[in-house]
Enzyme design. Structure first.
Site, short mmCIF file in Angstrom:
data_model
loop_
_atom_site.label_atom_id
_atom_site.label_comp_id
_atom_site.label_asym_id
_atom_site.label_seq_id
_atom_site.Cartn_x
_atom_site.Cartn_y
_atom_site.Cartn_z
N LYS A 113 0.95 -1.21 -0.09
CA LYS A 113 -0.03 0.00 0.10
C LYS A 113 0.80 1.08 0.09
CE LYS A 113 -4.54 0.85 0.09
NZ LYS A 113 -5.69 0.10 -0.56
P1 NAD Z 1 -14.49 7.31 -2.88
O1 NAD Z 1 -13.63 8.52 -2.48
O2 NAD Z 1 -14.75 6.89 -4.44
O3 NAD Z 1 -15.80 7.36 -2.15
C1 NAD Z 1 -15.83 7.41 -0.86
C2 NAD Z 1 -17.22 8.16 -0.62
O4 NAD Z 1 -17.45 8.17 0.72
C3 NAD Z 1 -17.30 9.54 -1.23
O5 NAD Z 1 -18.50 9.67 -1.89
C4 NAD Z 1 -17.44 10.56 -0.03
O6 NAD Z 1 -17.75 11.74 0.00
C5 NAD Z 1 -17.96 9.61 1.11
N1 NAD Z 1 -17.63 9.94 2.40
C6 NAD Z 1 -16.44 10.67 3.03
N2 NAD Z 1 -16.84 10.63 4.16
C7 NAD Z 1 -18.06 10.34 4.73
C8 NAD Z 1 -18.65 10.18 5.74
N3 NAD Z 1 -18.13 10.63 7.16
N4 NAD Z 1 -19.88 9.46 5.83
C9 NAD Z 1 -20.43 9.17 4.74
N5 NAD Z 1 -19.70 9.22 3.50
C10 NAD Z 1 -18.48 9.62 3.52
O7 NAD Z 1 -13.59 6.07 -2.46
P2 NAD Z 1 -13.77 4.50 -2.84
O8 NAD Z 1 -12.80 3.99 -3.83
O9 NAD Z 1 -15.31 4.19 -3.11
O10 NAD Z 1 -13.32 3.86 -1.34
C11 NAD Z 1 -14.03 3.54 -0.48
C12 NAD Z 1 -13.62 2.62 0.65
O11 NAD Z 1 -13.43 1.40 -0.02
C13 NAD Z 1 -12.17 2.91 1.13
O12 NAD Z 1 -11.94 2.41 2.39
C14 NAD Z 1 -11.48 2.24 0.32
O13 NAD Z 1 -10.08 1.78 0.85
C15 NAD Z 1 -12.18 1.11 -0.01
N6 NAD Z 1 -12.00 0.10 -1.19
C16 NAD Z 1 -12.06 0.67 -2.33
C17 NAD Z 1 -11.75 -0.09 -3.48
C18 NAD Z 1 -11.77 0.51 -5.01
O14 NAD Z 1 -11.71 -0.59 -6.09
N7 NAD Z 1 -12.17 1.66 -5.04
C19 NAD Z 1 -11.55 -1.38 -3.53
C20 NAD Z 1 -11.50 -2.10 -2.07
C21 NAD Z 1 -11.58 -1.11 -1.09
#
Ligand code: NAD
Length: 423
Positions: A113
């Protein structure tokens, strides 16, 4: 020895959470001391301080990290996040989770990471590009298609990956698409990658529903986060007939007991910049929204959302962890006591890394698959991994999360033994 549940600060320290769950699984597996020491410690950690010229001519120095937790099963794999609260402990935990996640879905990667401490919201496109390129140059010897393959994470995206790929290729003097995944399709990206994590969540929820005798039409879903993971899960599950009754964002939550029109909600947010005040839904309190009545809760935004303070109020039957680390280790026992069926993060959100693996395979082979092929193979892996974890839980009389960790540790420890890595 098991870590003790200590202070509130320990509860929300992701490295403590990761270490606690590791210790529990290692203990149950009766893992030997040597392997425990190897896997409890990240294999390599790099800290870089990157000088970057800002648009106004000032020079700022940004700190970045790349951690490789384990390469026992293959090259390290894991995203890069840009955020003001990135810390070495957080990157370590996320790297370790990647090792376990890749082992749970049985793909040939270790765990890594990276992160850069910065505030992307106040940086221009040009500043972000310069940070990304300089960070890449500083970690150049660390990464590579056979060493360590980054991907997008919080606040990084396809464009960031294109800059990393280009910077790496400039230094190698030829185009190396396989150095990162999550790239734009025209630069060696894969069909189906943008939807993969959300699609993976839907696949494992559909498997879990069979155990409850529920159909999607009878299933109320609450999703926290309307970004890549949560937004895609909402869209795909909405189309599959689930009732998405509530979406929670950082600035509020919207609720409709009959199900939200997800496409219209997406349009509303694009037009107004927020999900709040969406016509045809009621605004509800953001913090209590995840505690409302539902069959499925998908936290898909942040770490440490379900803690010892609120776990007893969760009403969902199924908790599908779209985010990494949304549940603290102290909340685990509360959820178990209340019979919440947990699909742990290292399984639930593994769809993303699985299609990243497909992207890496396609880049190395120079032959690209169609979307049907990608989605079909993703479904095969997610269903098999779900069944592996549940069978393991039943066989050993442990909860799903512990089973997922045990299965992963067992696979990684076996690779270490077969390789003789500490000879
Ligand atoms: P992203 O930035 O696209 O989306 C996150 C969303 O959460 C945003 O819309 C943001 O406004 C919202 N958010 C922020 N603070 C918040 C709060 N306090 N309450 C509610 N909503 C809130 O990120 P993502 O890629 O969707 O990743 C989200 C999670 O999933 C992270 O933990 C990331 O590590 C994990 N993840 C992502 C992927 C991927 O393929 N993108 C894969 C595995 C895990």
């Amino acid at each position: 020895m098991l870590l003790e549940a200590t202070t509130p600060a320990d509860e929300v320290n992701p490295w403590q959470s990761a270490a606690h769950r590791f210790d529990e699984a290692a203990e149950l597996l009766k893992l030997d001391d040597g392997t425990r020491k190897v896997l409890r410690t990240p294999a390599k950690e790099l800290i870089v301080n990157i000088p970057v010229v800002l648009d106004d001519g000032r020079v700022e120095v940004f700190t970045g990290y790349r951690v490789q937790h384990s390469i026992a099963r293959g090259p390290a794999k894991g995203g890069i996040r840009f955020a003001p609260d990135v810390s070495l402990d957080e990157v370590r935990a996320l790297a370790a989770w990647m090792t376990w996640k890749c082992a749970v879905v049985n793909i040939p990667f270790g765990g890594g990471k990276g992160g850069v401490i910065c505030e992307p919201q106040i940086l221009s496109e040009g500043e972000l590009e310069r940070i990304t390129r300089r960070y890449t140059a500083e970690i150049l010897e660390f990464i590579g298609p056979e060493r360590d393959v980054p991907a997008p994470d919080v606040n990084t995206n396809e464009q960031t990956m294109a800059w990393i790929m280009d910077t790496y290729s400039m230094h190698m003097r030829h185009t190396v698409t396989g150095v990162v995944t999550g790239k734009p399709f025209e630069l060696g990206g894969s069909k189906g990658r943008p939807e993969a994590t959300g699609r993976g969540c839907m696949i494992v929820v559909l498997e879990a529903l069979k155990r409850f005798g529920l159909r999607p039409e009878d299933t109320r879903v609450i999703i926290q986060g309307f970004g890549n993971v949560g937004g895609m899960a909402a869209r795909l599950m909405g189309r599959a007939g689930f009732k998405i009754v509530c979406i929670v964002e950082y600035d509020g939550a919207v609720y409709n007991p009959h199900g939200l029109d997800i496409e219209a909600l997406g349009k509303w947010r694009r037009e107004t910049g927020s999900i709040v005040n969406f016509p045809g839904a009621e605004n509800v309190d953001r913090d209590s929204a995840i505690l409302m009545d539902c069959e499925v809760l998908i936290p898909a935004a942040l770490e440490n959302v379900i803690t010892s303070a609120n776990a007893h109020q969760i009403k969902a039957k199924i908790l599908c962890e779209g985010a990494n680390g949304p549940t603290t280790f102290l909340a685990d026992s509360v959820l178990a006591k209340n019979n919440v069926f947990v699909i742990p993060d290292i399984l639930a959100n593994a769809g993303g890394v699985t299609v990243s693996y497909f992207e890496w395979v396609q880049d190395r082979g120079g032959f690209f698959w169609n979307e049907k092929e990608v989605n079909g193979r993703l479904e095969e892996i997610m269903v098999a991994s779900f069944n592996d974890v549940i069978a393991y839980a039943e066989r050993h009389g442990v909860h799903n999360r512990t089973a997922a960790y045990m299965l992963a540790l067992d696979r990684v420890a076996s690779a270490i033994r077969r390789r003789g890595l500490y000879a």
